[in-house]
Structures are given as structure tokens and as C-alpha cells.
Design an enzyme around this catalytic site. Sequence first.
Site, mmCIF file in Angstrom:
data_model
loop_
_atom_site.group_PDB
_atom_site.id
_atom_site.type_symbol
_atom_site.label_atom_id
_atom_site.label_comp_id
_atom_site.label_asym_id
_atom_site.label_seq_id
_atom_site.Cartn_x
_atom_site.Cartn_y
_atom_site.Cartn_z
ATOM 1 N N ASP A 211 -50.706 63.026 162.443
ATOM 2 C CA ASP A 211 -51.812 63.214 161.501
ATOM 3 C C ASP A 211 -53.035 63.877 162.136
ATOM 4 O O ASP A 211 -53.951 64.276 161.429
ATOM 5 C CB ASP A 211 -52.262 61.849 160.943
ATOM 6 C CG ASP A 211 -51.227 61.267 159.983
ATOM 7 O OD1 ASP A 211 -50.517 62.048 159.331
ATOM 8 O OD2 ASP A 211 -51.148 60.027 159.895
HETATM 9 O O1 IFM Z 1 -46.726 59.984 161.158
HETATM 10 C C1 IFM Z 1 -47.920 59.267 161.025
HETATM 11 C C2 IFM Z 1 -47.720 58.253 159.934
HETATM 12 O O2 IFM Z 1 -47.457 58.893 158.718
HETATM 13 C C3 IFM Z 1 -48.925 57.349 159.776
HETATM 14 N N1 IFM Z 1 -49.274 56.726 161.017
HETATM 15 C C4 IFM Z 1 -49.500 57.682 162.097
HETATM 16 C C5 IFM Z 1 -48.287 58.591 162.313
HETATM 17 C C6 IFM Z 1 -48.590 59.588 163.423
HETATM 18 O O3 IFM Z 1 -49.769 60.300 163.174
#
Ligand code: IFM
Length: 521
Positions: A211
Site C-alpha cells: 500500500d
Molecule cells: O497488501 C496490504 C493489505 O491489503 C493491507 N495491509 C497491508 C498490506 C501491505 O501493504
Amino acid sequence: MGIGQAEVEGRAAVGEFCDPGVARLELDNLKEHWHSLLKSVRVETPDPEFNSMMNTWSPYNCLITYAWSRAASIVYAGERDGLGYRDTVQDILGVLSIIADDAKERLELMITGQVSSGGAMPVVKQYGHNPGHEKSPAESEYRSDDTLWLFNTIPSYVNETGDVWFYNEILPYADSGESTVLGHMRRAIEFSLTRTGSHGLPCGLAADWNDCVQLGQKGESVFVAFQLRYALKAYSEICAFLGREEEQRWAAGELETLDLNIAAHAWDGEWFLRGYREDGSTFGSKKNEEGQIFLNPQTWAVMSGYLSNEVAEQVMENVIGMLRTRYGLIICAPSFEKTDISVMKAALFNKGMKENGSVFCHTQGWAVIAEAMLGHGKSAYELFRAYMPAAYNDKAEVREIEPYVYCQSTHGPDSPRFGASRIPWLSGSAAWSYFAATQYILGIRPECGGLRVDPCIPPDWKSLSVERRFRRKVLKIEIMNPDGVERGIREITMNGRKVAGNLISPDKMADVNVVNVVMGK
Ligand code: IFM
């Protein structure tokens, strides 16, 4: 005790359970319910903590994460009012061996959360989703990885159940139109193929799995390039199995082109880049001052089958050498401090936290799988144990979390809280850990044609046993490792008869089967 209004359902529940006998009976039923869910894989290895994770806590973590998703709760500050696409599709992986029918329904829901462009709605409402009538996200809202997770979960569902017909099931797109499940998968591939940047690699769009990495709409993600490769390979294998030759040729052709682009633009000399930003600058290169190396592109290069064994060995050696800590592999190094948050949002977190150089537990299962695919049983197990909750049974002051719960991340060495874990329960760590340990360390792996037996274990494990429920049959698998190898099968017998190879066909299975496996060169 239930959901409803206090005055109505509440009063009824109090009326029903005020008798201690009735309450006790209900408690027994509840216990029986949970125990019955923990029967699909039972394990006995020389490591009692590993056993307790496999026999109780891993499946339980998977079920809880699957049930709650990322609901706003005491452990998760969520802003979502539905099921996040990528997380949910991955969470399903963790429960397929336990509640396949339920998981199928959830999978169907998520497939109908794909829009006709091939991308996904970022969030699918569990109640109130209206396939065929939902509004497509704006182009700027698409994530580049969302529907590529289907290539892990759909084949795993089919492999677990043998429900090959699922590929032909017709399901609507979220916005309009419909297709078979196989058609949905093709559309997911087309989505990535039609959104590539100047190096021919898939665009980063609003985000890829991470993210925080800000690749931008036209930037490119090497991680997603390997996901796309995994998808094309899986699609091509499924088409071969279904006798869809033209489709298979199409996928093979696209795979060839993608491989050329990866070879030309994704390699940094000793490891793979993380990606390109829109302005051509890189993530995960020696040229970068911060974030010179990222874990995910390396593990997925192996998982996607891109690398020859020899190069894969080298890449994994580099990555383990640079990212290993005593609590697991960190997500990237060096951590970010000076980089502008418009380039890398992880710089918002202190160094060593979450996407900024922590041991991001969600990613550890991929490293375990990659190492097992290379036949490194000792290393796969050590990587798993480094972050395995039960390994911290008597070190709670380090991990600061119940020693039976997977967490999203563990503070990395750049943090003064090195070793402390955060965000328990609700993370993809549970599903991938259970999947990696059962299917790659223990190596009991469902495939379309049956159950593959391919343990990849530490050489000092001289014997272990796994009881596996598979397609309504029970297999009691006794594994002997007299020569102390990490991988390799000398002989398998089932119910006293020799099995050719290491794939056990369901046709040959009785209701209950005794399988004897001798490992060796
Ligand atoms: O892939 C994401 C997930 O969708 C939400 N928690 C963090 C992960 C890595 O950024």
C-alpha cells in the site's frame, strides 16, 4: 450469544440459556464445532511447537481472519465497509482444506466483484453486493494486483475439491456482462496486459500489494510482473488440462513476451528491482539510497517459475543474506527516512515498522515456499520458525503478543522495539503461513490429479506423520527419512501397494488409507 436487538433476540437468548444445563450443553456443542474444524490436517513432527501451530492455532487463525476480514475492531482500525478485494481472495486460501463449501461461496462472491474491464472493485460488500449492477471503479482507483490473486485461490479450490467444473461455472461481472470462471481469469490477465508501462511491465496503478510504494498509474511493478507470470503459467496449465489448446497457446505466447520484458528491465545485477516510478526512477535498486532491496519480487521470481534453479539459488542467497533477522526476513532495506512520502508512504512510519523495514509477516510464507521449491528444507523451516508464534511461548516479553496468533508485522532491527509484533489476527499472514507450512514444508499438496506428497524438511527430522482429509477420504501418512535428506522420495506405498511417483490418485484411495513414505535420494 447472538446478534439482534436486546429486547427481542436478547431476551429470547436469556430465556433459552438461563438453565445451566442448557448453557453447558451449548458450550459442549460449541467446543465440538471448533474441534471438528481442526481435523483436516493433523501433524506429528519432532517440533511440538510447530505441531501445535499446525493442529490448532494456524487453522484457527485462518478461520478467524476469514470470518472477520479487516473489520474495524479492537485490533484493526478499518475504514472499509466490506471485503477488501486482495486480502479476502488471499484469506480464502487458508480455509480451503477446512470449509471448502463455504469458501467456494465467498470465492464466487469475490469473482463477481471483478468488473468487466478485468480489474476489481476495491471493496466488495458482503451483504448488499449487486453483481451486474455495481458501478465500475474509476481508472485511478484500480489496484494492479487485485484480480491476480485469483490465480492462487481458484486453482487451489479446484485442487482441494476436484471440482473441475468450477472453471465452467458462469458468474456475472460486478458491473455488467458475465463469463465462465475461466473467462474471468482471462479477463484478469487481459487487464494487466493492457495496462503496461514503457518497459512492458504491468502498471502500478493506485497500488500493488504494498500500500505504500507509490509507483503511480503509469509506473511499473516488478512484483506484479511476477504475479502476472504466475497467472499466465497457471492459466496455461489449466487450459492444457481442460484441452483448450488455443487458449493455452495464447497464454504461452504472452508469457514469452513478458519474460523478455522481465529479462530486459527487471534485473538489477544481483536481485530484481521493485519497480519503476512514472518518472523512470527505480525502487529496489543499488542506485537507491533507501529501499535498495525488497523481498517480494525475489520470492515471487522463484514462485512464478521465472528463474532457473541455479539463478534462483543465487537470488535467494542474496536476499536471505541481506534481509534476514532473528525474527524473520524484513520487507525491504535500508528503511526509509529521507524519501518523500509522495514517493514512499512507508516513510510515515518509524524505521523498522510495517512497510518500512519490518518483518512483514504476510510475506514470510512466500519466502518459505520459495525455499521449499528449491529443496532447502532446513532453510524453509528456519524461516518459518523465526516468526512462528509458538516459538515465542516463553519469550512473550519480546513479541508482546499471544504466542498463538499471527501478526501483520514485527518491528525490524531499525526499531528500538525490534521483535515486538503488531496487528494480530487480521492479516494475510495466517493464510499464507498455513498454506506454506502444510503444502510446502510438510509437502502434502492437493493437485487436480490427486494429492502430491513432497515433504521439504530439516534433515534431522527422521520421521513425521500427517493425517489429511482429502475429498472425503482419510490419508494417514507416515514419513520416514532414514538418510536425513531435505527433499526427495525413495518410495511410497498406500495400503501395502506401491505408488508410482509421488502423486496419489483419488481413484486409488479407500475411505481410510495408510500411506508409507520413505524419503531419500
Ligand atoms: O497488501 C496490504 C493489505 O491489503 C493491507 N495491509 C497491508 C498490506 C501491505 O501493504
